[in-house]
Write a protein that holds these residues in place. Structure first.
Motif, PDB file in Angstrom:
ATOM      1  N   ILE A 101       0.832  -1.201   0.000  1.00 56.78           N
ATOM      2  CA  ILE A 101       0.000   0.000   0.000  1.00 56.78           C
ATOM      3  C   ILE A 101       0.865   1.249   0.000  1.00 56.78           C
ATOM      4  N   ASN A 104       2.627   1.664  -3.387  1.00 56.66           N
ATOM      5  CA  ASN A 104       1.760   1.954  -4.541  1.00 56.66           C
ATOM      6  C   ASN A 104       1.025   3.285  -4.449  1.00 56.66           C
ATOM      7  N   ALA A 105       0.987   3.886  -3.262  1.00 56.85           N
ATOM      8  CA  ALA A 105       0.193   5.102  -3.057  1.00 56.85           C
ATOM      9  C   ALA A 105       0.805   6.291  -3.796  1.00 56.85           C
ATOM     10  N   ARG A 106       0.067   6.823  -4.759  1.00 56.75           N
ATOM     11  CA  ARG A 106       0.497   8.013  -5.496  1.00 56.75           C
ATOM     12  C   ARG A 106      -0.172   9.248  -4.884  1.00 56.75           C
ATOM     13  N   ASP A 109      -3.852   9.167  -5.227  1.00 50.95           N
ATOM     14  CA  ASP A 109      -4.501   8.204  -4.333  1.00 50.95           C
ATOM     15  C   ASP A 109      -4.638   8.775  -2.925  1.00 50.95           C
ATOM     16  N   THR A 112      -7.394  11.254  -2.842  1.00 49.54           N
ATOM     17  CA  THR A 112      -8.698  10.580  -2.794  1.00 49.54           C
ATOM     18  C   THR A 112      -9.021  10.120  -1.379  1.00 49.54           C
ATOM     19  N   LEU A 113      -8.027   9.525  -0.717  1.00 48.74           N
ATOM     20  CA  LEU A 113      -8.223   9.081   0.663  1.00 48.74           C
ATOM     21  C   LEU A 113      -8.515  10.258   1.584  1.00 48.74           C
ATOM     22  N   GLN A 142     -10.890   1.861  -0.340  1.00 47.03           N
ATOM     23  CA  GLN A 142      -9.942   2.602  -1.164  1.00 47.03           C
ATOM     24  C   GLN A 142      -8.507   2.363  -0.680  1.00 47.03           C
ATOM     25  N   SER A 145      -7.397  -1.240  -1.515  1.00 50.25           N
ATOM     26  CA  SER A 145      -7.259  -1.471  -2.952  1.00 50.25           C
ATOM     27  C   SER A 145      -5.881  -1.064  -3.465  1.00 50.25           C
ATOM     28  N   LEU A 146      -5.180  -0.218  -2.700  1.00 50.51           N
ATOM     29  CA  LEU A 146      -3.846   0.212  -3.111  1.00 50.51           C
ATOM     30  C   LEU A 146      -2.820  -0.913  -3.003  1.00 50.51           C
TER      31      LEU A 146
END
Length: 212
Positions: A101, A104-106, A109, A112-113, A142, A145-146
């Motif tokens: 997580i 991968n978190a951009r 993202d 969005t969180l 959410q 899903s990362l």
């Protein structure tokens, strides 16, 4: 046009009945395990059988009530042992992918969180318990899903269904709801700083609903 108007009116009545049943469960008027006779609910909430049935079906989907074929509906009765064991399974799975997580978190993202977290905070002040519960689910879906593993995301969703995920069982006190809000922010901070250890610790504490 008249048909659409009737459908809209019926949907609004169903929502109203659902909120009334939810209120009575939360306040203890409808106690855990109590059977819900549809005719009694019709009289109590001054509505028709279709609205009561649809409201009960929606509440059953949220695990607020349980539908027993050929018998009817009853208020969900929590199983503490099962809830604890499911929580530990979730911790193993969700903390196990914390590194993915974080990796991968951009920025998009994280933004969005942050929006989902802000919506949870907004509903904490003005929303219903059901809305707050659904906002919490949206945040966690959410976040998880990362990890990049859709099967794991679906598995966690299935595991949650083995015990009550009902709003009335989600948080034990108002303080715990507010702590959950703070933990959402801490998870986002961990992603920003790419701190896997912090994310792992907060996720475990969040699921167990333990104190910092």
């Amino acid at each position: 046009m008249n048909r659409l108007k009737r459908q809209t009116t019926s949907s609004a009545m169903t929502d109203h009945v659902m909120e009334m049943i939810l209120h009575d469960i939360q306040t203890g008027t409808l106690t855990p395990g109590a059977w819900l006779k549809q005719i009694d609910l019709e009289r109590r909430y001054s509505c028709g059988r279709p609205e009561v049935r649809r409201a009960l079906d929606r509440l059953a989907q949220k695990r607020l009530v349980v539908h027993v074929p050929n018998r009817g509906y009853h208020v969900y009765q929590p199983d503490g042992r099962q809830a604890r064991e499911v929580a530990e399974i979730r911790i193993l799975l969700e903390t196990g992918v914390a590194g993915h997580i974080v990796a991968n978190a951009r920025p998009a993202d994280i933004e969005t969180l942050a929006g989902l977290s802000a919506n949870f905070d907004r509903l904490l002040q003005i929303g219903t318990t059901l809305e707050l519960y659904e906002a919490n689910l949206a945040f966690h879906h959410q976040l998880l899903s990362l990890c990049g593993n859709l099967e794991l995301v679906n598995l966690v969703a299935d595991i949650r269904q083995r015990t009550s995920s009902a709003p009335v069982q989600q948080w034990t006190t108002r303080d715990r709801v507010e702590q959950s809000s703070r933990e959402h922010a801490q998870m986002i901070d961990a992603l920003v700083s790419k701190d896997e250890a912090q994310l792992t610790e907060v996720i475990a504490r969040h699921i167990r609903q333990s104190s910092p």
